[in-house]
Scaffold this active site. Structure first.
Site, short mmCIF file in Angstrom:
data_model
loop_
_atom_site.label_atom_id
_atom_site.label_comp_id
_atom_site.label_asym_id
_atom_site.label_seq_id
_atom_site.Cartn_x
_atom_site.Cartn_y
_atom_site.Cartn_z
N GLY A 158 7.37 1.20 5.13
CA GLY A 158 6.12 1.93 5.11
C GLY A 158 5.17 1.49 4.03
O GLY A 158 4.13 2.13 3.80
N PHE A 159 5.49 0.38 3.36
CA PHE A 159 4.63 -0.15 2.29
C PHE A 159 3.61 -1.16 2.82
O PHE A 159 2.86 -1.74 2.04
CB PHE A 159 5.47 -0.80 1.20
N LYS A 200 0.85 -1.20 0.00
CA LYS A 200 0.00 0.00 0.00
C LYS A 200 0.88 1.23 0.00
O LYS A 200 2.07 1.20 0.34
CB LYS A 200 -0.94 0.02 1.20
N ASP A 230 -2.78 -0.91 10.57
CA ASP A 230 -2.94 -0.99 9.11
C ASP A 230 -3.58 -2.28 8.64
O ASP A 230 -3.93 -2.40 7.47
CB ASP A 230 -1.58 -0.83 8.42
N GLY A 276 9.98 -2.54 6.99
CA GLY A 276 10.20 -1.23 7.56
C GLY A 276 10.15 -0.07 6.60
O GLY A 276 10.52 1.04 6.94
#
Length: 288
Positions: free
Chosen positions: A105-106, A17, A143, A103
């Site tokens: 952020g995806f 994402k 998330d 790590g």
């Protein structure tokens, strides 16, 4: 037992994402930050392999490049949580084919966990609804619910209050800076803006550049992140995703994104991926 339960491996997508923007608009009484963001799901990510067991055990098989300790692995925790809630006697073997950088952020860990919840709910026949799975997902991470629900979304709360959105078709040039800063450390940063005025979906839809509240914080702490963002800025509006060191630029046409990829300096770890409104996981589930 089904063919899958009898020992066949099944393969399930775990998409990455992007946070197309991310801001903090205050704090809740419990100390958690109130966020606003738009989650853009991608057609690229990890693959989770599942093989059902009839002995009730949950086992993760290690793969090259994926060295998360099993006791910390969200996929194992997701399987154990679903097993506990459903009281199923079945177990599972888990393999993660890792492509999403850790790590960055995806959303890789969260997506892998969501894929285990959704796919095992189907394979184990536990019959939990999407809302129930999203609640379990939230216990694993903020998330996880967006991946459980499988739709690009406007998000508020801690990221779990989701409103599905239809986003314009786009391709994205993604770069992993290799910088991973603990999320807790970033949220505690004294120079973090925690009281931004709330935005609206109309603000986002109008093209207002809302930014990522963590970008200036990471720029000041990491010369590498600053260099990646400055390099990407030659192609368009460079942005940070989530709270990791992953960066991206949006393109209307995939060919333009691929052309930009070819122009990046040697040594940058980069990909091109297309945005999707419906998760590849849910498309796979519909076809199962």
């Amino acid at each position: 037992m089904t063919g899958a339960a009898a020992g066949d491996w099944t393969r399930w997508p775990a998409p990455a994402k992007l946070n197309l923007f991310l801001r903090i608009v205050g704090r809740r009484p419990d100390g958690y930050h109130r966020l606003q963001t738009v989650f853009q799901l991608l057609d690229w990510g990890d693959t989770v392999l599942l093989r059902l067991r009839d002995d009730g055990r949950i086992c993760r098989e290690a793969t090259e490049g994926y060295d998360v300790p099993e006791v910390e692995d969200l996929t194992v925790r997701a399987a154990k949580l679903l097993k506990y809630e459903s009281k199923t006697p079945l177990g599972v073997d888990i393999v993660v084919e890792k492509r999403i950088p850790l790590g960055g952020g995806f959303g890789g860990g969260s997506s892998d966990a969501a894929t285990v919840l959704v796919a095992l709910n189907h394979l184990w026949g536990t019959g939990l609804g999407e809302d129930q799975l999203a609640v379990l997902g939230l216990a694993l991470g903020a998330d996880v619910p967006v991946f459980v629900r499988g739709r690009s979304a406007w998000a508020e709360g801690v990221g779990e209050v989701l409103s599905p959105v239809t986003l314009s078709p786009a391709s994205y040039l993604l770069v992993d800076s290799g910088v991973s800063v603990p999320t807790v450390e970033l949220f505690q940063a004294p120079d973090l803006t925690r009281d931004a005025p709330p935005a609206t979906i109309s603000d986002f839809a109008s093209g207002l550049c809302l930014g990522n509240v963590f970008e200036p914080v990471l720029r000041r702490r990491s010369e590498t992140v600053a260099t990646v963002l400055d390099t990407l800025a030659q192609f368009g509006t460079a942005a940070l995703t989530g709270t990791g060191g992953g960066c991206f630029v949006r393109f209307d046409a995939r060919a333009d994104a691929e052309a930009a990829l070819a122009r990046l300096p040697d040594g940058m770890r980069a990909w091109v991926a297309d945005g999707v409104d419906v998760s590849p996981l849910h498309r796979a589930l519909s076809a199962a």
